[in-house]
Design an enzyme around this catalytic site. Structure first.
Site, short mmCIF file in Angstrom:
data_model
loop_
_atom_site.label_atom_id
_atom_site.label_comp_id
_atom_site.label_asym_id
_atom_site.label_seq_id
_atom_site.Cartn_x
_atom_site.Cartn_y
_atom_site.Cartn_z
N HIS A 173 5.04 -23.12 -19.04
CA HIS A 173 4.60 -23.96 -18.17
C HIS A 173 3.84 -23.91 -17.10
CE1 HIS A 173 9.47 -25.03 -18.51
NE2 HIS A 173 8.61 -25.38 -19.91
N ASN A 174 3.51 -22.87 -16.60
CA ASN A 174 2.79 -22.08 -15.73
C ASN A 174 1.32 -21.96 -16.57
OD1 ASN A 174 4.93 -20.24 -14.75
ND2 ASN A 174 4.48 -22.14 -14.20
N CYS A 220 0.74 -2.11 -11.59
CA CYS A 220 1.00 -1.35 -10.48
C CYS A 220 2.68 -0.79 -10.39
CB CYS A 220 0.86 -1.75 -9.26
SG CYS A 220 1.68 -3.18 -8.10
N ARG A 233 3.70 -32.44 -19.03
CA ARG A 233 3.50 -32.32 -17.51
C ARG A 233 3.17 -31.30 -16.80
NH1 ARG A 233 7.97 -31.18 -20.31
NH2 ARG A 233 9.39 -29.67 -19.65
N ASP A 271 -3.49 0.11 -10.69
CA ASP A 271 -3.92 1.62 -9.31
C ASP A 271 -3.57 2.92 -10.02
OD1 ASP A 271 -1.44 1.27 -9.14
OD2 ASP A 271 -1.52 0.77 -7.09
N HIS A 272 -3.12 4.02 -9.60
CA HIS A 272 -2.98 5.01 -9.88
C HIS A 272 -1.82 4.77 -10.65
CE1 HIS A 272 -1.88 4.48 -5.63
NE2 HIS A 272 -1.02 5.20 -5.73
N GLY A 320 1.74 -6.58 -5.75
CA GLY A 320 0.64 -6.25 -4.85
C GLY A 320 -0.22 -6.85 -5.99
#
Ligand code: RB5
Length: 149
Positions: free
Chosen positions: A97-98, A64, A131, A7-8, A69
């Site tokens: 991990h993610n 942002c 895992r 965003d801005h 957000g």
């Protein structure tokens, strides 16, 4: 191809990330915003997240004011795992991990140099699998509305 969105408030940091990607020789597509006029981060989160979810882009980076957000909005797109990071350790671990496929940062939280470091780590760290893949699969099951237990 790296999807970019902001965003801005995030625009100055996104411009730093563009310079980093140029230095790294990585191609990117900027889904906006392109001016400092006030705008709504969800619009740009959705555009960039759709590009990652569709496979058009391998990864995405969003900015942002806080990074929060725009990450929440991106995570509403199926298949997106967007991590809001303001430190290098989190950026490394969310890849390991993610298998985060999008990174969000706050231009009002991190400075240009730290933002560049976080983005570089995010772009160069591999997923460990094992895992952790099972846990990614569980997240996907939640997206499909399935009960985990
Ligand atoms: C814009 O003022 C600001 O609210 C936005 O950039 C972001 O920080 C929201 O999470």
């Amino acid at each position: 191809m790296i999807a970019l969105g902001s965003d801005h408030a995030g625009l100055p940091l996104k411009r730093e990330i563009m310079a980093l990607l140029d230095e790294m020789g990585l191609a990117y597509r900027d889904f906006g915003t392109y001016t400092t006029d006030s705008c709504d981060y969800a619009v740009f989160a959705q555009r960039a997240a759709n590009a990652v979810a569709s496979g058009e882009c391998e990864r995405g980076i969003l900015c942002c004011g806080t990074g929060i957000g725009i990450s929440i909005a991106a995570n509403k797109v199926r298949g997106i795992r967007c991590a809001a990071c303001s430190d290098c350790y989190s950026a490394k671990m969310t890849r390991r991990h993610n298998d985060a496929n999008m990174l969000a940062m706050g231009a009002r939280v991190v400075g240009a140099d730290l933002g560049r470091m976080i983005a570089e780590i995010f772009l160069t760290t591999a997923f460990e699998g094992g895992r952790h893949q099972r846990r990614i699969d569980q997240i996907a099951a939640i997206e499909r509305g399935e009960a985990l237990d």
